[in-house]
Design a protein around this motif. Structure first.
Motif, PDB file in Angstrom:
ATOM      1  N   ALA A 100      27.163 -18.880  16.778  1.00  0.00           N
ATOM      2  CA  ALA A 100      27.986 -18.588  15.602  1.00  0.00           C
ATOM      3  C   ALA A 100      27.242 -18.946  14.316  1.00  0.00           C
ATOM      4  CB  ALA A 100      29.303 -19.356  15.683  1.00  0.00           C
ATOM      5  N   VAL A 101      26.601 -20.114  14.320  1.00  0.00           N
ATOM      6  CA  VAL A 101      25.812 -20.516  13.146  1.00  0.00           C
ATOM      7  C   VAL A 101      24.601 -19.598  12.996  1.00  0.00           C
ATOM      8  CG1 VAL A 101      24.414 -22.362  12.145  1.00  0.00           C
ATOM      9  CG2 VAL A 101      26.597 -22.893  13.224  1.00  0.00           C
ATOM     10  N   GLY A 102      23.957 -19.249  14.115  1.00  0.00           N
ATOM     11  CA  GLY A 102      22.819 -18.339  14.084  1.00  0.00           C
ATOM     12  C   GLY A 102      23.185 -16.979  13.513  1.00  0.00           C
ATOM     13  N   LYS A 103      24.352 -16.468  13.897  1.00  0.00           N
ATOM     14  CA  LYS A 103      24.816 -15.176  13.359  1.00  0.00           C
ATOM     15  C   LYS A 103      25.038 -15.274  11.852  1.00  0.00           C
ATOM     16  CE  LYS A 103      28.572 -11.790  13.572  1.00  0.00           C
ATOM     17  NZ  LYS A 103      28.159 -11.253  12.321  1.00  0.00           N
ATOM     18  N   GLU A 104      25.664 -16.358  11.424  1.00  0.00           N
ATOM     19  CA  GLU A 104      25.925 -16.541   9.998  1.00  0.00           C
ATOM     20  C   GLU A 104      24.616 -16.587   9.206  1.00  0.00           C
ATOM     21  OE1 GLU A 104      27.908 -19.930   7.128  1.00  0.00           O
ATOM     22  OE2 GLU A 104      28.535 -19.819   9.213  1.00  0.00           O
ATOM     23  N   LEU A 105      23.648 -17.357   9.700  1.00  0.00           N
ATOM     24  CA  LEU A 105      22.354 -17.460   9.009  1.00  0.00           C
ATOM     25  C   LEU A 105      21.588 -16.135   9.077  1.00  0.00           C
ATOM     26  CD1 LEU A 105      21.358 -21.013  10.226  1.00  0.00           C
ATOM     27  CD2 LEU A 105      22.016 -20.354   7.910  1.00  0.00           C
ATOM     28  N   TYR A 106      21.670 -15.455  10.215  1.00  0.00           N
ATOM     29  CA  TYR A 106      21.016 -14.150  10.363  1.00  0.00           C
ATOM     30  C   TYR A 106      21.580 -13.168   9.339  1.00  0.00           C
ATOM     31  CZ  TYR A 106      19.422  -9.794  12.419  1.00  0.00           C
ATOM     32  OH  TYR A 106      18.833  -8.571  12.611  1.00  0.00           O
ATOM     33  N   ASP A 107      22.897 -13.160   9.180  1.00  0.00           N
ATOM     34  CA  ASP A 107      23.518 -12.249   8.215  1.00  0.00           C
ATOM     35  C   ASP A 107      23.079 -12.558   6.787  1.00  0.00           C
ATOM     36  OD1 ASP A 107      24.821 -10.929  10.243  1.00  0.00           O
ATOM     37  OD2 ASP A 107      26.733 -11.974   9.957  1.00  0.00           O
ATOM     38  N   ILE A 108      22.818 -13.824   6.501  1.00  0.00           N
ATOM     39  CA  ILE A 108      22.396 -14.208   5.158  1.00  0.00           C
ATOM     40  C   ILE A 108      20.932 -13.846   4.915  1.00  0.00           C
ATOM     41  CG2 ILE A 108      21.951 -16.179   3.642  1.00  0.00           C
ATOM     42  CD1 ILE A 108      24.408 -17.522   4.964  1.00  0.00           C
ATOM     43  N   TYR A 109      20.054 -14.218   5.830  1.00  0.00           N
ATOM     44  CA  TYR A 109      18.616 -14.118   5.585  1.00  0.00           C
ATOM     45  C   TYR A 109      17.946 -12.891   6.206  1.00  0.00           C
ATOM     46  CZ  TYR A 109      18.982 -18.909   3.947  1.00  0.00           C
ATOM     47  OH  TYR A 109      19.333 -20.033   3.259  1.00  0.00           O
ATOM     48  N   CYS A 110      18.436 -12.396   7.323  1.00  0.00           N
ATOM     49  CA  CYS A 110      17.691 -11.404   8.091  1.00  0.00           C
ATOM     50  C   CYS A 110      18.291  -9.999   8.036  1.00  0.00           C
ATOM     51  CB  CYS A 110      17.596 -11.836   9.551  1.00  0.00           C
ATOM     52  SG  CYS A 110      17.057 -13.537   9.784  1.00  0.00           S
ATOM     53  N   ALA A 111      19.614  -9.907   8.010  1.00  0.00           N
ATOM     54  CA  ALA A 111      20.275  -8.610   8.147  1.00  0.00           C
ATOM     55  C   ALA A 111      19.953  -7.658   7.011  1.00  0.00           C
ATOM     56  CB  ALA A 111      21.781  -8.796   8.255  1.00  0.00           C
ATOM     57  N   ILE A 112      19.584  -8.152   5.859  1.00  0.00           N
ATOM     58  CA  ILE A 112      19.274  -7.290   4.725  1.00  0.00           C
ATOM     59  C   ILE A 112      18.110  -6.351   5.048  1.00  0.00           C
ATOM     60  CG2 ILE A 112      17.735  -8.929   3.572  1.00  0.00           C
ATOM     61  CD1 ILE A 112      20.269  -6.855   1.691  1.00  0.00           C
ATOM     62  N   CYS A 113      17.189  -6.797   5.898  1.00  0.00           N
ATOM     63  CA  CYS A 113      16.062  -5.949   6.314  1.00  0.00           C
ATOM     64  C   CYS A 113      16.237  -5.453   7.748  1.00  0.00           C
ATOM     65  CB  CYS A 113      14.743  -6.706   6.211  1.00  0.00           C
ATOM     66  SG  CYS A 113      14.327  -7.241   4.555  1.00  0.00           S
ATOM     67  N   HIS A 114      16.560  -6.359   8.673  1.00  0.00           N
ATOM     68  CA  HIS A 114      16.589  -6.030  10.104  1.00  0.00           C
ATOM     69  C   HIS A 114      17.887  -5.372  10.537  1.00  0.00           C
ATOM     70  CE1 HIS A 114      12.822  -8.020  11.169  1.00  0.00           C
ATOM     71  NE2 HIS A 114      13.148  -8.938  10.277  1.00  0.00           N
ATOM     72  N   GLY A 115      18.912  -5.385   9.704  1.00  0.00           N
ATOM     73  CA  GLY A 115      20.192  -4.785  10.066  1.00  0.00           C
ATOM     74  C   GLY A 115      21.062  -5.764  10.836  1.00  0.00           C
ATOM     75  N   THR A 116      22.368  -5.570  10.791  1.00  0.00           N
ATOM     76  CA  THR A 116      23.280  -6.496  11.465  1.00  0.00           C
ATOM     77  C   THR A 116      23.195  -6.382  12.981  1.00  0.00           C
ATOM     78  OG1 THR A 116      25.047  -4.862  11.256  1.00  0.00           O
ATOM     79  CG2 THR A 116      24.924  -6.573   9.552  1.00  0.00           C
ATOM     80  N   LYS A 117      22.677  -5.254  13.485  1.00  0.00           N
ATOM     81  CA  LYS A 117      22.546  -5.074  14.935  1.00  0.00           C
ATOM     82  C   LYS A 117      21.128  -5.353  15.421  1.00  0.00           C
ATOM     83  CE  LYS A 117      26.034  -1.483  14.850  1.00  0.00           C
ATOM     84  NZ  LYS A 117      26.263  -0.040  14.996  1.00  0.00           N
ATOM     85  N   GLY A 118      20.198  -5.606  14.505  1.00  0.00           N
ATOM     86  CA  GLY A 118      18.805  -5.825  14.884  1.00  0.00           C
ATOM     87  C   GLY A 118      18.052  -4.535  15.128  1.00  0.00           C
TER      88      GLY A 118
END
Length: 187
Positions: A100-118
């Motif tokens: 859950a924490v990983g998803k939250e951090l991923y959405d903040i830092y990573c999803a802008i480039c990698h997308g919410t689905k990866g």
């Protein structure tokens, strides 16, 4: 009455004298001119106002900044291969909390480039601000938990390091969440 008249005459004369001192061709007197025209200094530049023999100091060799833990694996292809053997030190009993924490951090830092689905279709990719962000399920990308942590720590290609934004626990949480996204894409 005479006293009031003489005081007002003196004040008017004083104001007239002050107004006559103004010269439109030259700027008026500046109080604290350093506040208006500051002096720029280069980092570690020698300046004359410091006492003799004093200068800005670099940190001592082999010191570690407070709160930083050295990774121990170098930033090169061999180091990335070594990182494949790493496993997460996080408690497996709290894996739902970690995800859950990983998803939250991923959405903040990573999803802008990698997308919410990866899938590599983040907002910046769709707007063509950056190109070439691969999907986590690409056949040529043999990623695992350790290599994901390594890339988050050092960055890779156009992606910069997130070691300063995420602490060690948060990097492992994001890495675990990326593995969940990879599994969801391959199914």
């Amino acid at each position: 009455m005479k006293q009031l008249l003489s005081i007002s005459l003196i004040c008017a004369t004083g104001l007239l004298l002050l107004a006559s001192c103004q010269n439109e061709r030259e700027p008026n007197y500046q109080y604290m001119p350093n506040m208006y025209e500051s002096v720029g200094y280069e980092t570690y530049e020698k300046v004359e106002w410091l006492p003799a023999g004093t200068e800005a100091q670099l940190p001592a060799e082999h010191t570690i900044a407070r709160g930083k833990i050295p990774y121990g694996i170098e930033n090169n292809p061999a180091g990335k291969e070594l990182s494949r053997a790493l496993t997460s030190p996080l408690d497996s009993l709290q894996s739902e909390e970690n995800l859950a924490v990983g998803k939250e951090l991923y959405d903040i830092y990573c999803a802008i480039c990698h997308g919410t689905k990866g899938d590599g279709q983040g907002t910046l990719v769709k707007r063509e601000k950056i190109l070439g962000v691969p999907s986590y399920d690409d056949v040529g990308r043999n990623i695992n938990l350790g290599s994901t942590y390594h890339v988050i720590y050092y960055g890779q290609n156009a992606m910069g390091s997130y070691a300063n934004q995420l602490n060690e626990t948060e990097r492992w949480q994001v890495s675990e969440y990326v593995m969940v996204l990879k599994e969801n894409l391959t199914q």
